[in-house]
Design a protein around this motif. Structure first.
Motif, PDB file in Angstrom:
ATOM      1  N   TYR A  23      22.953  22.667  -3.095  1.00 20.38           N
ATOM      2  CA  TYR A  23      23.296  23.938  -2.458  1.00 20.38           C
ATOM      3  C   TYR A  23      23.497  25.089  -3.437  1.00 20.38           C
ATOM      4  CZ  TYR A  23      23.934  20.823   1.492  1.00 20.38           C
ATOM      5  OH  TYR A  23      23.727  19.884   2.479  1.00 20.38           O
ATOM      6  N   ALA A  24      23.145  24.891  -4.702  1.00 18.14           N
ATOM      7  CA  ALA A  24      23.361  25.934  -5.715  1.00 18.14           C
ATOM      8  C   ALA A  24      22.715  27.262  -5.329  1.00 18.14           C
ATOM      9  CB  ALA A  24      22.820  25.469  -7.064  1.00 18.14           C
ATOM     10  N   LYS A  25      21.551  27.211  -4.720  1.00 18.68           N
ATOM     11  CA  LYS A  25      20.831  28.438  -4.370  1.00 18.68           C
ATOM     12  C   LYS A  25      21.046  28.865  -2.919  1.00 18.68           C
ATOM     13  CE  LYS A  25      17.269  27.642  -7.876  1.00 18.68           C
ATOM     14  NZ  LYS A  25      15.835  27.536  -8.175  1.00 18.68           N
ATOM     15  N   ASP A  26      21.916  28.164  -2.218  1.00 22.20           N
ATOM     16  CA  ASP A  26      22.208  28.494  -0.824  1.00 22.20           C
ATOM     17  C   ASP A  26      23.340  29.521  -0.801  1.00 22.20           C
ATOM     18  OD1 ASP A  26      23.151  28.479   1.874  1.00 22.20           O
ATOM     19  OD2 ASP A  26      22.265  26.497   2.166  1.00 22.20           O
ATOM     20  N   SER A  27      23.077  30.690  -0.272  1.00 22.20           N
ATOM     21  CA  SER A  27      24.051  31.783  -0.307  1.00 22.20           C
ATOM     22  C   SER A  27      25.316  31.454   0.493  1.00 22.20           C
ATOM     23  CB  SER A  27      23.434  33.073   0.229  1.00 22.20           C
ATOM     24  OG  SER A  27      23.059  32.933   1.593  1.00 22.20           O
ATOM     25  N   ARG A  28      25.246  30.442   1.341  1.00 22.82           N
ATOM     26  CA  ARG A  28      26.430  30.064   2.121  1.00 22.82           C
ATOM     27  C   ARG A  28      27.408  29.236   1.306  1.00 22.82           C
ATOM     28  NH1 ARG A  28      23.508  26.840   6.779  1.00 22.82           N
ATOM     29  NH2 ARG A  28      22.397  26.139   4.899  1.00 22.82           N
ATOM     30  N   TYR A  29      26.956  28.741   0.153  1.00 20.01           N
ATOM     31  CA  TYR A  29      27.749  27.782  -0.624  1.00 20.01           C
ATOM     32  C   TYR A  29      28.652  28.467  -1.642  1.00 20.01           C
ATOM     33  CZ  TYR A  29      28.661  23.541  -3.414  1.00 20.01           C
ATOM     34  OH  TYR A  29      29.248  22.486  -4.084  1.00 20.01           O
ATOM     35  N   LEU A  30      28.072  29.123  -2.618  1.00 17.98           N
ATOM     36  CA  LEU A  30      28.831  29.812  -3.669  1.00 17.98           C
ATOM     37  C   LEU A  30      27.995  30.996  -4.135  1.00 17.98           C
ATOM     38  CD1 LEU A  30      31.289  29.851  -5.574  1.00 17.98           C
ATOM     39  CD2 LEU A  30      29.992  28.398  -7.139  1.00 17.98           C
ATOM     40  N   SER A  31      28.379  32.189  -3.706  1.00 20.21           N
ATOM     41  CA  SER A  31      27.554  33.358  -4.033  1.00 20.21           C
ATOM     42  C   SER A  31      28.316  34.643  -3.763  1.00 20.21           C
ATOM     43  CB  SER A  31      26.272  33.354  -3.181  1.00 20.21           C
ATOM     44  OG  SER A  31      26.584  33.621  -1.825  1.00 20.21           O
TER      45      SER A  31
END
Length: 283
Positions: free
Chosen positions: A64-72
């Motif tokens: 999920y590194a590139k998932d904006s819902r995760y950590l962004s």
């Protein structure tokens, strides 16, 4: 063997080093600690260690590194929290990559997290007796200032525990533990500098002056804390595991290859120190 406490420093994505260490411990069955205490990202790693879910921490960070819902920052703009609260602590936790609540309930050790009380600026050492009931304490420990909302739970207002006690070795010793294994997420040469964002903190947290004071003095306390930790290590009182070189990973790292590199370094350090740890625990 005596009573053993495992102390886990935080550090956002630097926690993947800790994840590598803990997965190696689980795979090669290092004698189980009587208590685990985690700070911020160390708390998240500690929860997966207590549920014996090998690979879960690094898998989530890579997936999920590139998932904006995760950590962004996108999540921060949308919700006020850089770490997507509902996505991480509900959607992932219960559906996409479920946490093993049953295994956690049957864990052989106590699990504590460190939170910073925003009213006092002091550390609160909170036991995570049950999950998911105490999930907000886990979330509070990892709620980084500036990019997270203050978490209200268990009658207190909390933020990231690292501001008050980044590496709670003294607390573990004061609690009467005979052995302490400490996992740091900065290399041994690291020296923390004064946070240039303190004037901003004074504005954002103007209603919490003791919190601002804790943030302002953190670098001094942290450097002193590490000095004392290394002194205890020299005396053979504790064992310290740390990255071999300065950690370059970003706080919101998006590249799975970088995440895996740090995770594998954690595994390597654990392997290289495994006999030392066994000797220490049996002495």
């Amino acid at each position: 063997m005596g009573r053993v406490c495992l102390v886990l420093e935080g550090g956002a994505m630097r926690g993947n080093f800790t994840a590598g260490v803990l997965d190696y411990f689980l795979e090669y069955q290092l004698p189980v600690a009587d208590r685990v205490v985690g700070v911020s990202a160390g708390a998240l790693c500690g929860a997966n260690y207590c549920s014996r879910q090998i690979g879960r921490t690094v898998r989530l960070n890579c997936t999920y590194a590139k998932d904006s819902r995760y950590l962004s920052m996108n999540s921060f703009v949308r919700t006020g929290d850089a770490m997507g609260v509902d996505f991480m602590y509900n959607k992932i936790q219960n559906e996409l990559d479920p946490f093993d609540y049953e295994m956690y309930a049957n864990r052989p050790m106590e699990f504590y997290v460190v939170c910073t009380n925003v009213e006092t600026g002091k550390a609160e050492y909170c036991e995570i007796k049950n999950l998911p009931d105490d999930i907000d304490l886990l979330r509070a420990s990892a709620s980084v200032p500036f990019v997270s909302k203050i978490v209200e739970t268990h009658g207190f207002q909390f933020l990231d525990g690292g501001m008050a006690d980044s590496v709670p070795v003294k607390w573990a010793l004061d609690e009467g533990f005979d052995k302490v294994i400490t996992v740091l997420t900065q290399d041994r040469s690291y020296v923390k500098t004064h946070d240039k964002a303190i004037p901003l903190a004074a504005r954002i947290y103007q209603n919490h002056p003791l919190l601002v004071e804790a943030m302002d003095t953190r670098y001094k306390r942290y450097n002193d804390q590490r000095r004392k930790i290394f002194e205890l290590e020299e005396k053979g009182r504790i064992v310290v595991l740390a990255p071999k070189r300065p950690v370059q990973i970003k706080q919101m790292e998006k590249e799975p290859a970088r995440i895996m590199e740090l995770y594998n370094e954690g595994r390597t350090v654990a392997r290289e120190n495994f006999q030392k740890l066994q000797d220490y625990l049996s002495s």
